[in-house]
Design an enzyme around this catalytic site. Structure first.
Site, PDB file in Angstrom:
ATOM      1  N   HIS A  93      -7.166   2.955   3.792  1.00 25.49           N
ATOM      2  CA  HIS A  93      -6.929   3.747   5.005  1.00 25.49           C
ATOM      3  C   HIS A  93      -8.227   4.007   5.785  1.00 25.49           C
ATOM      4  CE1 HIS A  93      -3.008   4.687   3.224  1.00 25.49           C
ATOM      5  NE2 HIS A  93      -2.666   5.326   4.322  1.00 25.49           N
ATOM      6  N   CYS A 151      -4.247  -1.480  -1.897  1.00 32.96           N
ATOM      7  CA  CYS A 151      -4.366  -0.037  -2.142  1.00 32.96           C
ATOM      8  C   CYS A 151      -5.350   0.127  -3.295  1.00 32.96           C
ATOM      9  CB  CYS A 151      -2.993   0.511  -2.522  1.00 32.96           C
ATOM     10  SG  CYS A 151      -2.994   2.223  -3.064  1.00 32.96           S
ATOM     11  N   GLU A 186      -2.433   8.775   8.060  1.00 36.26           N
ATOM     12  CA  GLU A 186      -0.964   8.627   8.038  1.00 36.26           C
ATOM     13  C   GLU A 186      -0.327   9.366   9.221  1.00 36.26           C
ATOM     14  OE1 GLU A 186       1.478   7.012   5.943  1.00 36.26           O
ATOM     15  OE2 GLU A 186      -0.298   5.819   5.519  1.00 36.26           O
ATOM     16  N   ASP A 207       0.867  -1.185   0.000  1.00 38.94           N
ATOM     17  CA  ASP A 207       0.000   0.000   0.000  1.00 38.94           C
ATOM     18  C   ASP A 207       0.898   1.228   0.000  1.00 38.94           C
ATOM     19  OD1 ASP A 207      -2.362   1.632   0.281  1.00 38.94           O
ATOM     20  OD2 ASP A 207      -1.986   1.777   2.420  1.00 38.94           O
ATOM     21  N   SER A 208       0.273   2.389  -0.160  1.00 37.71           N
ATOM     22  CA  SER A 208       1.032   3.639  -0.067  1.00 37.71           C
ATOM     23  C   SER A 208       1.495   3.913   1.366  1.00 37.71           C
ATOM     24  CB  SER A 208       0.158   4.807  -0.521  1.00 37.71           C
ATOM     25  OG  SER A 208      -0.915   4.957   0.380  1.00 37.71           O
ATOM     26  N   THR A 240      -6.113   2.857  -4.833  1.00 38.00           N
ATOM     27  CA  THR A 240      -5.589   3.773  -5.844  1.00 38.00           C
ATOM     28  C   THR A 240      -4.707   3.018  -6.832  1.00 38.00           C
ATOM     29  OG1 THR A 240      -5.633   5.471  -4.126  1.00 38.00           O
ATOM     30  CG2 THR A 240      -4.388   5.972  -6.114  1.00 38.00           C
ATOM     31  N   CYS A 276     -11.040   2.991   0.071  1.00 35.08           N
ATOM     32  CA  CYS A 276      -9.625   3.283   0.324  1.00 35.08           C
ATOM     33  C   CYS A 276      -9.269   2.495   1.562  1.00 35.08           C
ATOM     34  CB  CYS A 276      -9.413   4.779   0.563  1.00 35.08           C
ATOM     35  SG  CYS A 276      -7.740   5.168   1.161  1.00 35.08           S
TER      36      CYS A 276
HETATM   37  N1  DGL Z   1      -4.737   3.259   0.893  1.00 36.89           N
HETATM   38  C1  DGL Z   1      -4.712   3.635  -0.466  1.00 36.89           C
HETATM   39  C2  DGL Z   1      -6.019   3.379  -1.153  1.00 36.89           C
HETATM   40  O1  DGL Z   1      -6.648   2.406  -0.817  1.00 36.89           O
HETATM   41  C3  DGL Z   1      -3.992   4.853  -0.890  1.00 36.89           C
HETATM   42  C4  DGL Z   1      -4.310   6.120  -0.211  1.00 36.89           C
HETATM   43  C5  DGL Z   1      -3.379   7.215  -0.656  1.00 36.89           C
HETATM   44  O2  DGL Z   1      -2.161   7.037  -0.515  1.00 36.89           O
HETATM   45  O3  DGL Z   1      -3.866   8.238  -1.129  1.00 36.89           O
HETATM   46  O4  DGL Z   1      -6.426   4.076  -2.047  1.00 36.89           O
END
Ligand code: DGL
Length: 285
Positions: free
Chosen positions: A202, A74, A153, A11-12, A76, A200
């Site tokens: 997160h 992730c 984050e 993931d990011s 994205t 997302c």
């Molecule tokens: N957790 C990620 C997602 O599911 C990326 C969030 C991000 O870095 O903007 O999209």
């Protein structure tokens, strides 16, 4: 056929840990290597080319560590780059969008689903297409909530500032509440969603606040458990399950601050994370 090698998850940042948690719960015999590109998060406000390049670097780093399969934890990266990733590596690669879309389509009774995600995910309309594939009768209302990932984050998961940001972020899908807490719908009643998909990884970390704002008439759905189930099936189909009796090991790598990563992981899992290590990707590697 069995395979003792670990599963790669990336993931990011820390969001993919919400998927990792379900993978470990569902598949306790499997080892994992988690990679969080915290130094370059958020991805969701970047261009598609940047997201694609970063996702490829994470994939390559996991392949170099001899993983047997990869979970793109992730949305994205899944929305922008899943096809590129699958063309690049000869191992099974699972994204989070299709499992989440299926869960949301099945959860909605009134066939009206709201989807929140990063700007890149919403721009791709990947959820719109995946939910329509599952059930063309479902109306899909997509909305980007770019304020959420930076809060997560930073470890800000509750409190008045987070509540305000969540209320603002969800208002276009839910409408406003009046002073007594009742919803005033600026949306036509036909747009009244009964299911909110957290598009997302997160966002499940903000789930208590999101649930409080959305109220108890809206089902909150995320991709984590459906992705873990899809992974179990994928391992079985490919003969990649870990042999019985081999102890599972878990390693986490971050391009960012090791201490900050460990703190949020320990808060989420309620246990020590002794094996977090720093890693460099891309030009820095
Ligand atoms: N957790 C990620 C997602 O599911 C990326 C969030 C991000 O870095 O903007 O999209």
């Amino acid at each position: 056929m069995t395979d003792p090698r670990p599963i790669g998850v990336f993931d990011s940042g820390v969001g993919g840990l919400t998927v990792l948690r379900e993978v470990i719960r569902r598949l306790p015999g499997e080892s994992t290597i988690y990679l969080g590109d915290n130094a370059r998060a958020p991805y969701g406000t970047r261009t598609d080319d940047e997201v694609r390049a970063f996702a490829i670097e994470s994939l390559d780093a996991l392949v170099a560590r001899d993983v047997k399969a990869v979970v793109v934890a992730c949305n994205t990266s899944t929305a922008v780059a899943l096809g590129d990733l699958r063309r690049r590596a000869d191992l099974p690669i699972l994204g989070v969008i299709r499992p989440g879309a299926t869960s949301a389509a099945l959860a909605s009774r009134n066939r009206r689903v709201g989807v929140i995600g990063t700007p890149a995910t919403i721009r791709s309309h990947a959820y719109f297409s995946a939910i329509k594939d599952e059930n063309p009768a479902v109306e899909v209302y997509e909305h980007a909530t770019p304020a959420f990932v930076p809060m997560v984050e930073a470890g800000d998961l509750s409190g008045p500032r987070v509540e305000d940001a969540v209320r603002d972020g969800l208002a276009p899908l839910l409408g406003e509440r009046d002073a007594s807490g009742e919803f005033i719908f600026p949306l036509p009643p036909s747009a009244k969603i009964d299911t909110l998909l957290l598009g997302c990884t997160h966002y499940p970390l903000l789930r208590p606040v999101i649930e409080a704002v959305a109220g108890n008439e809206i089902a909150i759905v995320d991709s984590a458990s459906a992705t873990a189930s899809a992974l179990a099936e994928l391992l079985s189909i490919n003969g990649l399950e870990s042999p019985a009796g081999v102890p599972a090991g878990h390693v986490q790598l971050t391009t960012g601050d090791v201490t900050g990563f460990r703190r949020i992981a320990e808060r989420m899992f309620g246990e020590a994370f002794p094996d977090v290590a720093g890693v460099e990707l891309g030009a820095a590697a």
